[in-house]
Design an enzyme around this catalytic site. Structure first.
Site, PDB file in Angstrom:
ATOM      1  N   LYS A  12       0.822  -1.215   0.000  1.00 33.95           N
ATOM      2  CA  LYS A  12       0.000   0.000   0.000  1.00 33.95           C
ATOM      3  C   LYS A  12       0.864   1.277   0.000  1.00 33.95           C
ATOM      4  CE  LYS A  12      -4.041  -2.006   2.380  1.00 33.95           C
ATOM      5  NZ  LYS A  12      -4.926  -1.861   3.565  1.00 33.95           N
ATOM      6  N   TYR A  52     -12.615  -2.005  -3.552  1.00 35.24           N
ATOM      7  CA  TYR A  52     -13.034  -2.173  -2.153  1.00 35.24           C
ATOM      8  C   TYR A  52     -14.560  -2.136  -1.992  1.00 35.24           C
ATOM      9  CZ  TYR A  52      -8.565  -2.082   0.450  1.00 35.24           C
ATOM     10  OH  TYR A  52      -7.344  -2.387   1.022  1.00 35.24           O
ATOM     11  N   ARG A  88      -2.397 -14.292   4.606  1.00 30.90           N
ATOM     12  CA  ARG A  88      -3.109 -13.612   5.706  1.00 30.90           C
ATOM     13  C   ARG A  88      -2.322 -13.784   7.008  1.00 30.90           C
ATOM     14  NH1 ARG A  88      -7.170 -10.026   4.455  1.00 30.90           N
ATOM     15  NH2 ARG A  88      -7.719 -10.262   6.629  1.00 30.90           N
ATOM     16  N   ARG A 105       2.484  -6.595   9.070  1.00 34.19           N
ATOM     17  CA  ARG A 105       1.805  -5.415   9.612  1.00 34.19           C
ATOM     18  C   ARG A 105       2.382  -4.997  10.966  1.00 34.19           C
ATOM     19  NH1 ARG A 105      -4.294  -6.984   7.540  1.00 34.19           N
ATOM     20  NH2 ARG A 105      -4.323  -5.606   5.725  1.00 34.19           N
ATOM     21  N   ASN A 115      -1.824   0.239   6.989  1.00 33.45           N
ATOM     22  CA  ASN A 115      -1.306  -1.046   7.479  1.00 33.45           C
ATOM     23  C   ASN A 115      -0.453  -1.789   6.448  1.00 33.45           C
ATOM     24  OD1 ASN A 115      -3.348  -1.843   5.817  1.00 33.45           O
ATOM     25  ND2 ASN A 115      -4.603  -2.799   7.403  1.00 33.45           N
TER      26      ASN A 115
HETATM   27  N1  UDP Z   1      -9.745  -0.271   7.558  1.00 36.55           N
HETATM   28  C1  UDP Z   1      -9.781   0.961   8.168  1.00 36.55           C
HETATM   29  N2  UDP Z   1     -10.498   1.074   9.346  1.00 36.55           N
HETATM   30  C2  UDP Z   1     -11.118   0.013   9.917  1.00 36.55           C
HETATM   31  C3  UDP Z   1     -11.065  -1.226   9.278  1.00 36.55           C
HETATM   32  C4  UDP Z   1     -10.367  -1.345   8.086  1.00 36.55           C
HETATM   33  O1  UDP Z   1      -9.220   1.925   7.683  1.00 36.55           O
HETATM   34  O2  UDP Z   1     -11.726   0.181  10.990  1.00 36.55           O
HETATM   35  C5  UDP Z   1      -9.004  -0.396   6.290  1.00 36.55           C
HETATM   36  C6  UDP Z   1      -7.681  -1.119   6.476  1.00 36.55           C
HETATM   37  O3  UDP Z   1      -6.707  -0.474   5.664  1.00 36.55           O
HETATM   38  C7  UDP Z   1      -7.972  -2.509   5.960  1.00 36.55           C
HETATM   39  C8  UDP Z   1      -8.969  -2.231   4.846  1.00 36.55           C
HETATM   40  O4  UDP Z   1      -9.755  -1.155   5.362  1.00 36.55           O
HETATM   41  O5  UDP Z   1      -6.788  -3.144   5.505  1.00 36.55           O
HETATM   42  C9  UDP Z   1      -9.890  -3.376   4.507  1.00 36.55           C
HETATM   43  O6  UDP Z   1     -10.505  -3.844   5.684  1.00 36.55           O
HETATM   44  P1  UDP Z   1     -10.606  -5.383   5.996  1.00 36.55           P
HETATM   45  O7  UDP Z   1     -11.528  -5.546   7.149  1.00 36.55           O
HETATM   46  O8  UDP Z   1     -10.924  -6.124   4.741  1.00 36.55           O
HETATM   47  O9  UDP Z   1      -9.119  -5.741   6.511  1.00 36.55           O
HETATM   48  P2  UDP Z   1      -7.975  -6.603   5.832  1.00 36.55           P
HETATM   49  O10 UDP Z   1      -8.629  -7.685   5.013  1.00 36.55           O
HETATM   50  O11 UDP Z   1      -7.161  -5.663   4.997  1.00 36.55           O
HETATM   51  O12 UDP Z   1      -7.192  -7.144   6.987  1.00 36.55           O
HETATM   52 MG    MG Z   2     -10.099  -7.609   3.590  1.00 33.38          MG
END
Ligand code: UDP
Ligand code: MG
Length: 136
Positions: A12, A52, A88, A105, A115
């Site tokens: 990112k 997204y 993951r 992360r 992140n």
């Molecule tokens: N995100 C955020 N605030 C939140 C939750 C998520 O800014 O409270 C952002 C974060 O960058 C995350 C992305 O949204 O990586 C997508 O969220 P997801 O729950 O899919 O998390 P990931 O799959 O990336 O772990």
């Molecule tokens: Mg996700």
């Protein structure tokens, strides 16, 4: 059991901006992922909104899409046995503060929004996300 999978990874903007591209790629390579394809691009806000869209009802959606389109990113197709889960695990929890030691992360993430990496969360989404960035 052999279960070779492909997953989509994104380095990112916060990580690219800090020059962490090579360090993060090395994490994948050191953990036996193969980088099948990669490109450095910058996407538009509307492309980020499409990418997204599963999060479109979330309060953080607008900021998230502005952020992902704010600077260059590196998108990669990673391949490994059980790549989706393995990636993951290597990435760690969404919130770097909650991510385990040794995860990407934990090492590089600044905050829940910055992140450092994205990784597909399921086989279905991996296929959709790979097609999104690597159409040909
Ligand atoms: N995100 C955020 N605030 C939140 C939750 C998520 O800014 O409270 C952002 C974060 O960058 C995350 C992305 O949204 O990586 C997508 O969220 P997801 O729950 O899919 O998390 P990931 O799959 O990336 O772990
Ligand atoms: Mg996700």
């Amino acid at each position: 059991m052999n279960n070779l999978e492909k997953t989509l990874s994104i380095i990112k903007p916060d990580a690219v901006e800090r020059g962490l591209e090579k360090e993060i790629k090395d994490q994948f390579l050191n953990n036996d992922f193969k980088i099948v394809e990669e490109k450095k691009i910058q996407i538009s806000k509307s492309e980020a909104e499409e990418f997204y869209k599963v999060h479109q009802t979330k309060p953080f959606y607008n900021d998230l899409c502005s952020y992902l389109s704010s600077g260059p990113i590196v998108v990669m197709i990673l391949e490994k046995n059980n790549a989706i889960l393995a990636n993951r695990d290597l990435m760690g929890a969404t919130d770097p503060k909650k991510a385990k030691d040794g995860t990407i992360r934990k090492k590089y993430g600044i905050s829940i929004d910055k992140n450092s990496v994205h990784g597909s969360d399921s086989l279905e989404n991996a296929e959709i996300e790979i097609k999104f960035f690597f159409k040909d």
